[in-house]
Design a protein around this motif. Structure first.
Motif, PDB file in Angstrom:
ATOM      1  N   TYR A  89       0.848  -1.194   0.000  1.00  0.00           N
ATOM      2  CA  TYR A  89       0.000   0.000   0.000  1.00  0.00           C
ATOM      3  C   TYR A  89       0.888   1.251   0.000  1.00  0.00           C
ATOM      4  CZ  TYR A  89      -3.588   3.393   1.241  1.00  0.00           C
ATOM      5  OH  TYR A  89      -4.437   4.475   1.225  1.00  0.00           O
ATOM      6  N   ALA A  90       0.460   2.257  -0.751  1.00  0.00           N
ATOM      7  CA  ALA A  90       1.079   3.593  -0.764  1.00  0.00           C
ATOM      8  C   ALA A  90       2.557   3.562  -1.108  1.00  0.00           C
ATOM      9  CB  ALA A  90       0.871   4.284   0.584  1.00  0.00           C
ATOM     10  N   ASN A  91       2.998   2.476  -1.706  1.00  0.00           N
ATOM     11  CA  ASN A  91       4.397   2.350  -2.161  1.00  0.00           C
ATOM     12  C   ASN A  91       5.406   2.422  -1.021  1.00  0.00           C
ATOM     13  OD1 ASN A  91       6.017   1.835  -4.400  1.00  0.00           O
ATOM     14  ND2 ASN A  91       6.653   3.964  -4.549  1.00  0.00           N
ATOM     15  N   LYS A  92       4.943   2.274   0.221  1.00  0.00           N
ATOM     16  CA  LYS A  92       5.868   2.339   1.356  1.00  0.00           C
ATOM     17  C   LYS A  92       5.466   1.393   2.492  1.00  0.00           C
ATOM     18  CE  LYS A  92       5.858   6.454   3.086  1.00  0.00           C
ATOM     19  NZ  LYS A  92       5.678   7.846   3.538  1.00  0.00           N
ATOM     20  N   VAL A  93       4.270   0.808   2.383  1.00  0.00           N
ATOM     21  CA  VAL A  93       3.783  -0.091   3.442  1.00  0.00           C
ATOM     22  C   VAL A  93       4.088  -1.532   3.054  1.00  0.00           C
ATOM     23  CG1 VAL A  93       1.758  -0.939   4.664  1.00  0.00           C
ATOM     24  CG2 VAL A  93       1.981   1.503   4.162  1.00  0.00           C
ATOM     25  N   TYR A  94       4.965  -2.163   3.832  1.00  0.00           N
ATOM     26  CA  TYR A  94       5.355  -3.547   3.574  1.00  0.00           C
ATOM     27  C   TYR A  94       4.774  -4.508   4.616  1.00  0.00           C
ATOM     28  CZ  TYR A  94       8.879  -1.829   0.275  1.00  0.00           C
ATOM     29  OH  TYR A  94       9.525  -1.236  -0.775  1.00  0.00           O
ATOM     30  N   SER A  95       4.308  -3.976   5.741  1.00  0.00           N
ATOM     31  CA  SER A  95       3.839  -4.831   6.836  1.00  0.00           C
ATOM     32  C   SER A  95       2.803  -4.081   7.659  1.00  0.00           C
ATOM     33  CB  SER A  95       5.020  -5.250   7.720  1.00  0.00           C
ATOM     34  OG  SER A  95       5.567  -4.112   8.369  1.00  0.00           O
ATOM     35  N   LEU A  96       2.222  -4.783   8.621  1.00  0.00           N
ATOM     36  CA  LEU A  96       1.259  -4.154   9.523  1.00  0.00           C
ATOM     37  C   LEU A  96       1.920  -3.027  10.304  1.00  0.00           C
ATOM     38  CD1 LEU A  96      -1.468  -4.011  10.983  1.00  0.00           C
ATOM     39  CD2 LEU A  96      -0.646  -5.806  12.522  1.00  0.00           C
ATOM     40  N   SER A  97       3.146  -3.274  10.759  1.00  0.00           N
ATOM     41  CA  SER A  97       3.870  -2.241  11.499  1.00  0.00           C
ATOM     42  C   SER A  97       4.066  -1.000  10.641  1.00  0.00           C
ATOM     43  CB  SER A  97       5.224  -2.788  11.962  1.00  0.00           C
ATOM     44  OG  SER A  97       5.956  -1.795  12.635  1.00  0.00           O
ATOM     45  N   ASP A  98       4.434  -1.192   9.374  1.00  0.00           N
ATOM     46  CA  ASP A  98       4.594  -0.046   8.462  1.00  0.00           C
ATOM     47  C   ASP A  98       3.286   0.716   8.307  1.00  0.00           C
ATOM     48  OD1 ASP A  98       7.161  -0.889   8.152  1.00  0.00           O
ATOM     49  OD2 ASP A  98       6.942  -1.583   6.084  1.00  0.00           O
ATOM     50  N   LEU A  99       2.175  -0.019   8.270  1.00  0.00           N
ATOM     51  CA  LEU A  99       0.869   0.628   8.137  1.00  0.00           C
ATOM     52  C   LEU A  99       0.576   1.510   9.354  1.00  0.00           C
ATOM     53  CD1 LEU A  99      -1.818   0.995   6.626  1.00  0.00           C
ATOM     54  CD2 LEU A  99      -2.680  -1.010   7.866  1.00  0.00           C
ATOM     55  N   ILE A 100       0.869   1.019  10.558  1.00  0.00           N
ATOM     56  CA  ILE A 100       0.650   1.813  11.772  1.00  0.00           C
ATOM     57  C   ILE A 100       1.497   3.079  11.723  1.00  0.00           C
ATOM     58  CG2 ILE A 100       0.844   1.837  14.282  1.00  0.00           C
ATOM     59  CD1 ILE A 100      -1.387   0.041  13.291  1.00  0.00           C
ATOM     60  N   PHE A 101       2.771   2.933  11.336  1.00  0.00           N
ATOM     61  CA  PHE A 101       3.638   4.102  11.227  1.00  0.00           C
ATOM     62  C   PHE A 101       3.120   5.062  10.153  1.00  0.00           C
ATOM     63  CE2 PHE A 101       7.334   1.323  12.832  1.00  0.00           C
ATOM     64  CZ  PHE A 101       7.080   1.695  14.142  1.00  0.00           C
ATOM     65  N   TYR A 102       2.619   4.512   9.068  1.00  0.00           N
ATOM     66  CA  TYR A 102       2.076   5.344   7.990  1.00  0.00           C
ATOM     67  C   TYR A 102       0.879   6.158   8.495  1.00  0.00           C
ATOM     68  CZ  TYR A 102      -0.503   6.483   3.703  1.00  0.00           C
ATOM     69  OH  TYR A 102      -1.205   7.130   2.707  1.00  0.00           O
ATOM     70  N   LEU A 103       0.002   5.528   9.266  1.00  0.00           N
ATOM     71  CA  LEU A 103      -1.166   6.224   9.804  1.00  0.00           C
ATOM     72  C   LEU A 103      -0.760   7.286  10.819  1.00  0.00           C
ATOM     73  CD1 LEU A 103      -3.599   3.186  10.287  1.00  0.00           C
ATOM     74  CD2 LEU A 103      -3.490   4.786   8.368  1.00  0.00           C
ATOM     75  N   LEU A 104       0.367   7.062  11.495  1.00  0.00           N
ATOM     76  CA  LEU A 104       0.876   8.031  12.467  1.00  0.00           C
ATOM     77  C   LEU A 104       1.755   9.091  11.812  1.00  0.00           C
ATOM     78  CD1 LEU A 104       1.826   5.557  15.332  1.00  0.00           C
ATOM     79  CD2 LEU A 104      -0.006   7.262  15.414  1.00  0.00           C
ATOM     80  N   ASP A 105       1.948   8.943  10.476  1.00  0.00           N
ATOM     81  CA  ASP A 105       2.808   9.866   9.727  1.00  0.00           C
ATOM     82  C   ASP A 105       4.241   9.837  10.245  1.00  0.00           C
ATOM     83  OD1 ASP A 105       3.339  11.619   7.678  1.00  0.00           O
ATOM     84  OD2 ASP A 105       2.863  13.418   8.841  1.00  0.00           O
ATOM     85  N   ILE A 106       4.734   8.617  10.477  1.00  0.00           N
ATOM     86  CA  ILE A 106       6.111   8.412  10.943  1.00  0.00           C
ATOM     87  C   ILE A 106       6.819   7.530   9.932  1.00  0.00           C
ATOM     88  CG2 ILE A 106       7.566   7.367  12.736  1.00  0.00           C
ATOM     89  CD1 ILE A 106       5.348   7.984  14.739  1.00  0.00           C
ATOM     90  N   ASN A 107       8.029   7.890   9.566  1.00  0.00           N
ATOM     91  CA  ASN A 107       8.819   7.062   8.659  1.00  0.00           C
ATOM     92  C   ASN A 107       9.248   5.781   9.359  1.00  0.00           C
ATOM     93  OD1 ASN A 107       8.691   8.925   6.572  1.00  0.00           O
ATOM     94  ND2 ASN A 107      10.529   9.998   7.251  1.00  0.00           N
ATOM     95  N   VAL A 108       9.386   4.734   8.572  1.00  0.00           N
ATOM     96  CA  VAL A 108       9.867   3.465   9.129  1.00  0.00           C
ATOM     97  C   VAL A 108      11.281   3.669   9.653  1.00  0.00           C
ATOM     98  CG1 VAL A 108      10.451   1.074   8.603  1.00  0.00           C
ATOM     99  CG2 VAL A 108       8.420   2.115   7.589  1.00  0.00           C
ATOM    100  N   LEU A 109      11.510   3.188  10.875  1.00  0.00           N
ATOM    101  CA  LEU A 109      12.812   3.376  11.511  1.00  0.00           C
ATOM    102  C   LEU A 109      13.740   2.231  11.167  1.00  0.00           C
ATOM    103  CD1 LEU A 109      11.506   4.437  15.032  1.00  0.00           C
ATOM    104  CD2 LEU A 109      12.020   5.896  13.085  1.00  0.00           C
ATOM    105  N   ARG A 110      15.006   2.567  10.917  1.00  0.00           N
ATOM    106  CA  ARG A 110      16.020   1.549  10.646  1.00  0.00           C
ATOM    107  C   ARG A 110      17.254   1.851  11.469  1.00  0.00           C
ATOM    108  NH1 ARG A 110      13.460   2.246   5.750  1.00  0.00           N
ATOM    109  NH2 ARG A 110      12.795   0.346   4.687  1.00  0.00           N
ATOM    110  N   VAL A 111      17.883   0.797  11.977  1.00  0.00           N
ATOM    111  CA  VAL A 111      19.096   0.951  12.778  1.00  0.00           C
ATOM    112  C   VAL A 111      20.135  -0.032  12.270  1.00  0.00           C
ATOM    113  CG1 VAL A 111      17.833   1.712  14.821  1.00  0.00           C
ATOM    114  CG2 VAL A 111      18.269  -0.725  14.483  1.00  0.00           C
ATOM    115  N   PRO A 112      21.435   0.236  12.514  1.00  0.00           N
ATOM    116  CA  PRO A 112      22.472  -0.714  12.098  1.00  0.00           C
ATOM    117  C   PRO A 112      22.265  -2.071  12.741  1.00  0.00           C
ATOM    118  CG  PRO A 112      23.439   1.401  12.665  1.00  0.00           C
ATOM    119  CD  PRO A 112      22.000   1.447  13.099  1.00  0.00           C
ATOM    120  N   ALA A 113      22.500  -3.127  11.964  1.00  0.00           N
ATOM    121  CA  ALA A 113      22.270  -4.479  12.470  1.00  0.00           C
ATOM    122  C   ALA A 113      23.306  -4.879  13.500  1.00  0.00           C
ATOM    123  CB  ALA A 113      22.281  -5.475  11.312  1.00  0.00           C
TER     124      ALA A 113
END
Length: 651
Positions: free
Chosen positions: A114-138
């Motif tokens: 969805y919306a070219n940025k939602v890959y998972s349920l978590s991404d959808l929640i962040f999308y609804l909150l208008d927050i970018n998906v967070l990434r950290v070094p592995a």
């Protein structure tokens, strides 16, 4: 803040549909064991993408579950099948009434849903909150070169939902190595030791490093490959191109000489061709002579036949004249006409009326002369015919001999031509192959001339990327240097945590103590009277009850500081049995102090945070505290206060 509030939990069971009202600020579920209290928290977590402890009741009776909640400006319905739960169906409606529905996977898919940025349920929640998906070094110690992994809502849930089974475990999931780093990164992010801007800068830096490594490896690989074929630089390619051109010109010259030599070398068979042409002329002449002789013989044979016939005719006439001489014809021997009375002159024939001599001795002599003449003529013709036949036989023999010679010359010519052309074609074919090969090689070399330029281009691009990396590192250092705010927030968290433990009456903690949070390991230590050598923490706190209380108080401290400073943390708290391992009768003061504090902060600093408490024993709020409070007693077999699945009877 991450504004998330629950409205209702809906269970679709085999024999009924159950709705749990969650539309209150503080909810207290209490009752006896095996009434489904903990399952309420687990099902909420399940709808948000977590796992589900499948009790016997859940396995046997639950078909699906849905959660109604508010996420930012959206009202959301999350539906998840209890059996096949890899996906969640989400229906979302914003404050303008616009809606959409999407089937999202719990774990990130390979492509956006969805919306070219939602890959998972978590991404959808962040999308609804208008927050970018967070990434950290592995990797912990490799901030620059390590790949980035995404942080999900599950990671935030560690600081929002204290599960009964893990309540006496560390926040940092040190018992689970794969989650340790993520849990600490969440705290760094929430308390601004790692901002969204910093995460984006780090992500850009990782992409630039990957791009640079890719270009460098490609350039090095191509250069090593080209060295094997003397293509490592443009000068080598130009030299090879010149050599190839020279070879090509030489091959073309050789081919031209061979082709020219073919014409000049055919003189070896020209004499044969000339002899054959002469023989052909002779054969033509002989053939024409044979035809002429045949015609002459034919003519003379015909003339001879006529002479013989004439000879017989003369002899016959003479005989007839002798036979009919002196006969007086009465009737014409031809037509029978009576000619006896016809008047005829004396010197004329009565029959034909021709004048005749009395004796006619000249006619007889003339007939004999004619016979002699005819005989001579016939002999002459026979002699001539004989000569012509001899000449004809000679001509035919000569014609046959010439034909034989011609066949032999033809065979020799074919043999010589075949042998010569075979060698010629072999040479020409070989030279053609050489010319073709050199042409293709020259084209390849000319194409290869672009390769060193492209390699140099890649290397220059890699150098440019290094400059971009330096700029990104500078910005990262600047952003890191601005973590004064983060330091202040951590200090506030230390003080808030100490105050809560004192307000609750945590055993072994006094107002003179100090809380110290290690900014590197995020280990939370208690320093009795501020003495570092006496420090203790969660891991050596002692009893299980003390560990449970430690975690519950630390969770409250995190949410209080987050609420005061509008930090990015979900606005709900779920604690399943905060007084786990603590006896109410023996430690009633701790029970009362904890819940009094909980209700107090719920009515003040956490007034926008939804709190769900699950406990065996019920402690209501003081009547003076004004909060939206709801409690429910649950007991298996109690019709007035039924369990989660009212009709279920079992373990």
């Amino acid at each position: 803040m991450m504004q998330i509030n629950f409205y209702s939990l809906n269970l679709n069971c085999r024999k009924s549909q159950e709705t749990i009202d969650l539309d209150h600020q503080v909810l207290f579920f209490h009752g006896k064991v095996s009434s489904g209290k903990s399952s309420i928290a687990r099902l909420i977590n399940f709808c948000l993408g977590g796992s589900l402890e499948r009790t016997i009741a859940i396995q046997k009776e639950l078909i699906s579950v849905s959660l109604e909640l508010g996420v930012g400006k959206y009202k959301v319905l999350l539906e998840r099948n209890a059996a096949s739960s890899a996906n969640v169906t989400a229906t979302c409606v914003d404050d303008q009434g616009k809606s959409f529905a999407v089937n999202v996977p719990v774990n990130a898919a390979l492509a956006p849903v969805y919306a070219n940025k939602v890959y998972s349920l978590s991404d959808l929640i962040f999308y609804l909150l208008d927050i970018n998906v967070l990434r950290v070094p592995a990797k912990k110690n490799d901030q620059e070169s390590s790949s980035l992994v995404r942080l999900t809502l599950k990671n935030f849930m560690w600081y929002c939902y204290l599960d009964q089974s893990k309540l006496d475990s560390s926040f940092f999931r040190l018992e689970d190595g794969t989650k340790t780093r993520s849990s600490k990164e969440i705290l760094k992010y929430v308390f601004q030791y790692s901002t969204q801007k910093l995460i984006e800068l780090q992500e850009k830096l990782q992409k630039k490093k990957k791009e640079r490594f890719s270009k460098q490896l490609t350039a090095e690989g191509l250069r090593e490959f080209l060295k094997k074929f003397e293509f490592s630089n443009e000068d080598e390619i130009n030299l090879l191109e010149t050599k190839t051109k020279n070879k090509l010109e030489k091959a073309k010259e050789e081919k031209k000489k061979v082709e020219q030599g073919y014409t000049s070398s055919t003189h070896t068979v020209d004499q044969l061709r000339h002899s054959i042409r002469e023989i052909i002329d002779d054969l033509t002449r002989l053939e024409q002579g044979v035809i002429d002789i045949d015609k002459r013989i034919e003519q003379q044979e015909s003339l001879k036949s006529e002479l013989v016939a004439s000879k017989f005719k003369v002899a016959k006439n003479q005989t007839v004249a002798n036979v009919f001489h002196g006969i007086a014809f009465v009737n014409c021997p031809d037509c029978g006409t009576n000619i006896s009375k016809r008047k005829v002159q004396e010197d004329s024939c009565k029959l034909c009326l021709s004048p005749v001599g009395i004796d006619k001795p000249e006619a007889s002599q003339q007939s004999e002369l004619i016979q002699i003449d005819l005989t001579e003529r016939i002999k002459e013709l026979e002699s001539s015919i004989d000569l012509h036949k001899k000449a004809l036989n000679k001509s035919k023999k000569e014609f046959g001999a010439k034909q034989k010679i011609r066949r032999e010359l033809d065979q020799k010519l074919q043999h010589d031509l075949k042998q010569y052309e075979s060698v010629f074609l072999s040479n020409v074919r070989s030279l053609d192959n050489t010319v073709s090969t050199l042409n293709e090689r020259l084209k390849s070399i000319q194409r290869m001339k672009v390769m060193p330029r492209e390699i140099t281009k890649l290397e220059n691009e890699a150098i440019d990327i290094i400059k971009e990396e330096r700029e990104l590192k500078r910005k990262i250092n600047e952003e890191t240097a601005n973590f004064v705010r983060g330091e202040q927030l951590i200090e506030e968290l230390e003080k808030t945590f100490l105050k809560i433990m004192n307000d609750v009456g945590m055993p072994g903690v006094s107002k003179k103590d100090k809380v110290s949070i290690n900014r590197s390991t995020w280990e939370v230590n208690i320093l009795p009277a501020g003495e570092d050598y006496l420090r203790w923490n969660f891991y050596n706190a002692g009893s299980g009850g003390k560990k449970t209380l430690f975690n519950s108080c630390f969770l409250l401290a995190i949410h209080i500081v987050a609420s005061k400073n509008n930090l990015p943390l979900p606005t709900f708290i779920i604690i399943d049995t905060p007084m786990k391992n603590i006896d109410k009768e023996v430690n009633s003061d701790i029970f009362k102090s904890f819940f009094d504090l909980l209700y107090k902060v719920a009515s003040t600093v956490l007034d926008k945070t939804q709190i769900i408490i699950i406990e065996n024993n019920y402690i209501p709020p003081d009547k003076k505290i004004k909060i939206d409070f709801f409690h429910r007693y649950m007991e298996s077999g109690n019709e007035q206060n039924p369990p989660l699945i009212p009709y279920y009877q079992g373990p």
